[in-house]
Motif scaffolding. Sequence first.
Motif, mmCIF file in Angstrom:
data_model
loop_
_atom_site.group_PDB
_atom_site.id
_atom_site.type_symbol
_atom_site.label_atom_id
_atom_site.label_comp_id
_atom_site.label_asym_id
_atom_site.label_seq_id
_atom_site.Cartn_x
_atom_site.Cartn_y
_atom_site.Cartn_z
ATOM 1 N N ASN A 91 10.334 8.069 52.505
ATOM 2 C CA ASN A 91 11.716 8.562 52.508
ATOM 3 C C ASN A 91 11.702 9.878 51.751
ATOM 4 O OD1 ASN A 91 14.466 9.116 51.891
ATOM 5 N ND2 ASN A 91 14.978 6.965 52.196
ATOM 6 N N ALA A 92 11.866 10.983 52.483
ATOM 7 C CA ALA A 92 11.699 12.305 51.896
ATOM 8 C C ALA A 92 12.914 13.174 52.129
ATOM 9 C CB ALA A 92 10.457 12.989 52.479
ATOM 10 N N LYS A 93 13.197 14.006 51.149
ATOM 11 C CA LYS A 93 14.221 15.039 51.287
ATOM 12 C C LYS A 93 13.564 16.375 50.979
ATOM 13 C CE LYS A 93 18.699 16.745 49.710
ATOM 14 N NZ LYS A 93 19.794 16.610 48.712
ATOM 15 N N LEU A 94 13.485 17.238 51.987
ATOM 16 C CA LEU A 94 12.859 18.545 51.834
ATOM 17 C C LEU A 94 13.925 19.613 51.642
ATOM 18 C CD1 LEU A 94 10.037 18.462 54.516
ATOM 19 C CD2 LEU A 94 10.112 17.442 52.246
ATOM 20 N N ASP A 95 13.529 20.725 51.038
ATOM 21 C CA ASP A 95 14.498 21.796 50.818
ATOM 22 C C ASP A 95 14.536 22.760 52.006
ATOM 23 O OD1 ASP A 95 12.130 23.138 50.526
ATOM 24 O OD2 ASP A 95 12.526 23.926 48.515
ATOM 25 N N VAL A 96 14.377 22.206 53.207
ATOM 26 C CA VAL A 96 14.585 22.962 54.444
ATOM 27 C C VAL A 96 15.577 22.196 55.301
ATOM 28 C CG1 VAL A 96 12.284 23.980 54.426
ATOM 29 C CG2 VAL A 96 12.648 21.832 55.612
ATOM 30 N N SER A 97 16.360 22.909 56.069
ATOM 31 C CA SER A 97 17.340 22.280 56.956
ATOM 32 C C SER A 97 16.678 21.976 58.291
ATOM 33 C CB SER A 97 18.541 23.198 57.168
ATOM 34 O OG SER A 97 19.209 23.437 55.952
ATOM 35 N N LEU A 98 16.804 20.736 58.747
ATOM 36 C CA LEU A 98 16.218 20.326 60.011
ATOM 37 C C LEU A 98 17.222 20.394 61.156
ATOM 38 C CD1 LEU A 98 14.041 17.307 58.841
ATOM 39 C CD2 LEU A 98 13.378 19.690 59.169
ATOM 40 N N SER A 99 18.468 20.586 60.821
ATOM 41 C CA SER A 99 19.517 20.727 61.834
ATOM 42 C C SER A 99 20.500 21.771 61.325
ATOM 43 C CB SER A 99 20.224 19.387 62.074
ATOM 44 O OG SER A 99 21.163 19.493 63.118
ATOM 45 N N VAL A 100 20.620 22.892 62.064
ATOM 46 C CA VAL A 100 21.431 24.014 61.604
ATOM 47 C C VAL A 100 22.491 24.343 62.649
ATOM 48 C CG1 VAL A 100 21.405 26.431 60.881
ATOM 49 C CG2 VAL A 100 19.468 24.944 60.332
ATOM 50 N N ARG A 101 23.728 24.413 62.220
ATOM 51 C CA ARG A 101 24.809 24.797 63.131
ATOM 52 C C ARG A 101 24.697 26.284 63.432
ATOM 53 N NH1 ARG A 101 30.476 22.566 61.053
ATOM 54 N NH2 ARG A 101 31.086 23.663 62.967
ATOM 55 N N THR A 102 24.798 26.623 64.690
ATOM 56 C CA THR A 102 24.665 28.023 65.097
ATOM 57 C C THR A 102 26.008 28.688 65.376
ATOM 58 O OG1 THR A 102 24.312 27.269 67.371
ATOM 59 C CG2 THR A 102 22.359 27.703 66.035
ATOM 60 N N VAL A 103 27.083 27.913 65.388
ATOM 61 C CA VAL A 103 28.422 28.478 65.555
ATOM 62 C C VAL A 103 29.369 27.784 64.601
ATOM 63 C CG1 VAL A 103 28.121 29.083 67.981
ATOM 64 C CG2 VAL A 103 29.013 26.830 67.376
ATOM 65 N N VAL A 204 23.935 24.169 67.953
ATOM 66 C CA VAL A 204 23.065 23.688 66.872
ATOM 67 C C VAL A 204 21.607 24.004 67.177
ATOM 68 C CG1 VAL A 204 22.740 21.396 67.885
ATOM 69 C CG2 VAL A 204 22.592 21.669 65.407
ATOM 70 N N SER A 205 20.834 24.160 66.114
ATOM 71 C CA SER A 205 19.387 24.340 66.236
ATOM 72 C C SER A 205 18.702 23.152 65.579
ATOM 73 C CB SER A 205 18.952 25.650 65.554
ATOM 74 O OG SER A 205 17.539 25.785 65.589
ATOM 75 N N GLU A 206 17.985 22.366 66.389
ATOM 76 C CA GLU A 206 17.260 21.201 65.891
ATOM 77 C C GLU A 206 15.805 21.605 65.664
ATOM 78 O OE1 GLU A 206 18.658 18.595 64.982
ATOM 79 O OE2 GLU A 206 20.568 18.509 66.061
ATOM 80 N N ARG A 207 15.322 21.446 64.447
ATOM 81 C CA ARG A 207 13.981 21.883 64.081
ATOM 82 C C ARG A 207 13.023 20.706 63.986
ATOM 83 N NH1 ARG A 207 16.166 25.765 59.166
ATOM 84 N NH2 ARG A 207 16.849 27.539 60.468
ATOM 85 N N GLY A 208 11.751 21.012 63.855
ATOM 86 C CA GLY A 208 10.728 19.992 63.694
ATOM 87 C C GLY A 208 9.655 20.455 62.733
ATOM 88 N N ILE A 209 8.891 19.500 62.191
ATOM 89 C CA ILE A 209 7.832 19.798 61.226
ATOM 90 C C ILE A 209 6.511 19.245 61.746
ATOM 91 C CG2 ILE A 209 6.972 19.293 58.906
ATOM 92 C CD1 ILE A 209 9.802 19.425 57.898
ATOM 93 N N ARG A 271 13.122 26.652 67.906
ATOM 94 C CA ARG A 271 13.043 27.249 69.243
ATOM 95 C C ARG A 271 14.000 28.435 69.316
ATOM 96 N NH1 ARG A 271 10.390 25.308 73.540
ATOM 97 N NH2 ARG A 271 10.160 23.242 72.595
ATOM 98 N N THR A 272 13.487 29.543 69.836
ATOM 99 C CA THR A 272 14.319 30.736 69.968
ATOM 100 C C THR A 272 15.304 30.558 71.122
ATOM 101 O OG1 THR A 272 12.836 31.844 71.528
ATOM 102 C CG2 THR A 272 12.361 32.110 69.173
ATOM 103 N N LYS A 273 16.239 31.485 71.243
ATOM 104 C CA LYS A 273 17.208 31.429 72.343
ATOM 105 C C LYS A 273 16.523 31.598 73.688
ATOM 106 C CE LYS A 273 21.031 33.151 69.512
ATOM 107 N NZ LYS A 273 22.024 34.235 69.304
ATOM 108 N N ASP A 274 15.336 32.216 73.678
ATOM 109 C CA ASP A 274 14.575 32.382 74.918
ATOM 110 C C ASP A 274 13.718 31.165 75.243
ATOM 111 O OD1 ASP A 274 15.615 34.949 75.169
ATOM 112 O OD2 ASP A 274 13.984 35.832 73.990
#
Length: 387
Positions: A91-103, A204-209, A271-274
């Motif tokens: 169970n980890a909490k990292l200081d990076v956002s894994l889900s970022v609202r884009t609007v 939204v931008s969904e990220r991965g590690i 992932r970029t917009k492209d």
Amino acid sequence: MQDNPARFATRLERAKKSPGYAVCCCRPSPGDTPLRLVVRRYGALFHLARWPDEGYRHDRDKCTFFAEPGPTEESPGRAHDAIRNTPAGLNAKLDVSLSVRTVGTVTRGASTGASRSTRRSAPLLGFLQRIWMDAGVNQWAGGTQRNWGTCNAQILALVGDGKMNGKPIQDVLYVMRRYEEAAQATLKAEFDAFLNRIQTTPAVSERGIVIAEIKSIDPSKYGFVIKIRQTFETFFTSKQLIEDAARSFRHAWPMIGKADARVVAVLVLERTKDGNLRVIDLAVQLCNKSFIPCDSSYEVAMANRLVEERRRFIKPMRLDDGDVMLPDFRLTDTSPETAIEVYGMESNDAYLIRKAQKQALYAERKLPCAEWIPPAPLSTVALPAAT
């Protein structure tokens, strides 16, 4: 089983259902109490992990599930720790956002005035070092070699069905599998399925590690390309990020691609917009050829020697400020255990002062210590015989 988990998937799945665990036979079990191992699922495969708080019961000399009582044992941890080991997994909490609202804008609820404790978050390097330690990859049991497949199995056994930043960890974290020619199509499909979860929409931008071994970092037309081992997939990143990383990880960076070392990375992907994948943050950890973590090229040389001589040892890892007596390595096959110090900054006055203080403490406490002071050849260092 660690190197070829697919071969044993059916049997491990059956054991997970009944009796609910596997049994380690490294030593006789007292009475009718078996030496249990946790069976954890990761995707379509299963991995074995030590039973909580029972690592010390395994054979110290032969078993990879052995662990000293203490920080390497699985335990719930304190409620506000950034990284906790739970019965379900990490169970980890990292200081990076894994889900970022884009609007839109982010609104915060009104404060109630009540005192609230906030859970700490871990930096990427701290996260990588912590799982390396908790998975026991910083320990060597005297074998002849360890490949990425074994590291993968030990890390995934630790990760389990845990959480990362509140999300199911298997949805946001991928530990690269060891490449096998016969399973190439399966491995690619598995990795592609994870990468397809990384999406950027108008909302939204969904990220991965990804945790993987770096193969090379090469300049490209628009920045740099990061190539990782075990896959043909490549990731783009900016010149600024690479320049910052080269400064932050100055001991590991020059060792990328060297035959006698390994450099492991944790990569944050977006992932970029492209529709292209890019690395927006990273941390790297220097290791020897067998993935023992090291803090310098001199330590890499020492760790390689210890593995070649089949010594049993640990690389202690300082995750925060603490014990001034923490050695670079600790031989566990001598009685008492022997500290190994690699002194490599002889031109730094502050370093020399700390070195003298440390040597004085070893003498005062009568603790055995073997020293290597480069540029003296490593072969001149006399190590005590294993007892």
